[in-house]
Design a protein around this motif. Structure first.
Motif, PDB file in Angstrom:
ATOM      1  N   VAL A  48       1.537   5.092   0.876  1.00  0.00           N
ATOM      2  CA  VAL A  48       0.935   5.715   2.094  1.00  0.00           C
ATOM      3  C   VAL A  48       1.372   4.639   3.027  1.00  0.00           C
ATOM      4  N   PHE A  89       0.339   8.976  10.046  1.00  0.00           N
ATOM      5  CA  PHE A  89       0.394   9.042   8.520  1.00  0.00           C
ATOM      6  C   PHE A  89       1.472   9.523   7.683  1.00  0.00           C
ATOM      7  N   LEU A 130       0.536   3.592   7.291  1.00  0.00           N
ATOM      8  CA  LEU A 130      -0.318   3.999   8.375  1.00  0.00           C
ATOM      9  C   LEU A 130       0.083   2.866   9.567  1.00  0.00           C
TER      10      LEU A 130
END
Length: 250
Positions: free
Chosen positions: A174, A126, A176
């Motif tokens: 973000v 992450f 991932l």
């Protein structure tokens, strides 16, 4: 890492195709009326002369930079029969009732989003970047009108206006990793706050596939909203639709 070594820069560039529909309200001329717009992607493509979309991203250690450029050039032509009396900016006279009118509107929109920030979280599973910056808008419109009526004869006139503004932004990004090759990424921002537009926001979410260390592809969904109303110019639009892109890293 050896403390004597300096962290390297990382860059990536992503040109992309955006199948965006457009809805909202627009008043391109200060003395013109506000018109509602609701165009699916097929109608946007019919009017399109040129469209370019580009994402740029860079990182130095934990400092990150993000940029997005959009340029769209469209032409919307109309051939209208007898109309009620109305005034075209720059025409010089009121077009009388019953006139036959041909109109062509050329519109150009340029948008640049510039963000910088810091990677506040970084783990193997992450990463989270917090961002701040600005979005610059420039909208230019030109109208050419030909009218024919016994009271005014045949007349042709052209008129153009442009307007610009800058919106402050805050946002985040973000990332991932899902597998060795697949990953999920989303970047969003919000701003305006009455400084330029009353409100602007954007979001891009994508699934990415890595082919090599330098090349990957992404498929996702992008939306861009702006609500601007100042000095008689209204630009309250929502662009949204699927997007695909190819990323080069170096």
């Amino acid at each position: 890492m050896n403390t004597s070594e300096k962290p390297d820069w990382a860059f990536q560039v992503t040109p992309f195709l955006w199948a965006a529909s457009m809805s909202g309200s627009i008043s391109p001329f200060q003395r013109g009326s506000t018109v509602d717009v609701d165009k699916p992607f097929s109608e946007v493509m019919d009017d399109l002369n040129f469209g370019g979309f580009l994402d740029i991203w860079a990182r130095y250690d934990r400092f990150v930079f993000s940029g997005n450029l959009m340029y769209v050039d469209t032409t919307d032509s109309h051939a209208s029969g007898p109309l009620s009396a109305f005034q075209i900016p720059g025409f010089g006279v009121t077009i009388p009732p019953g006139s036959n009118v041909d109109a062509k509107v050329d519109s150009r929109q340029f948008m640049a989003t510039l963000l910088g920030g810091y990677r506040v979280m970084e783990t193997p599973d992450f990463t989270l970047d917090l961002l701040g910056g600005m979005r610059v808008w420039h909208v230019s419109n030109d109208i050419t009108v030909s009218a024919n009526h016994s009271l005014i004869g045949s007349r042709t006139a052209s008129y153009g206006e442009s307007f610009s503004w800058v919106d402050p932004l805050v946002g985040g990004r973000v990332f991932l990793p899902l597998t060795n090759d697949f990953s999920f990424q989303t970047e969003a921002d919000v701003g305006g706050f009455g400084v330029g537009a009353d409100l602007t926001w954007s979001v891009l979410a994508s699934i990415n596939y890595t082919f090599t260390d330098n090349i990957s592809a992404s498929v996702g969904y992008k939306a861009l909203k702006v609500d601007y109303d100042h000095n008689g110019h209204v630009y309250d639009t929502l662009l949204r639709g699927p997007a695909i892109g190819v990323t080069w890293r170096f």
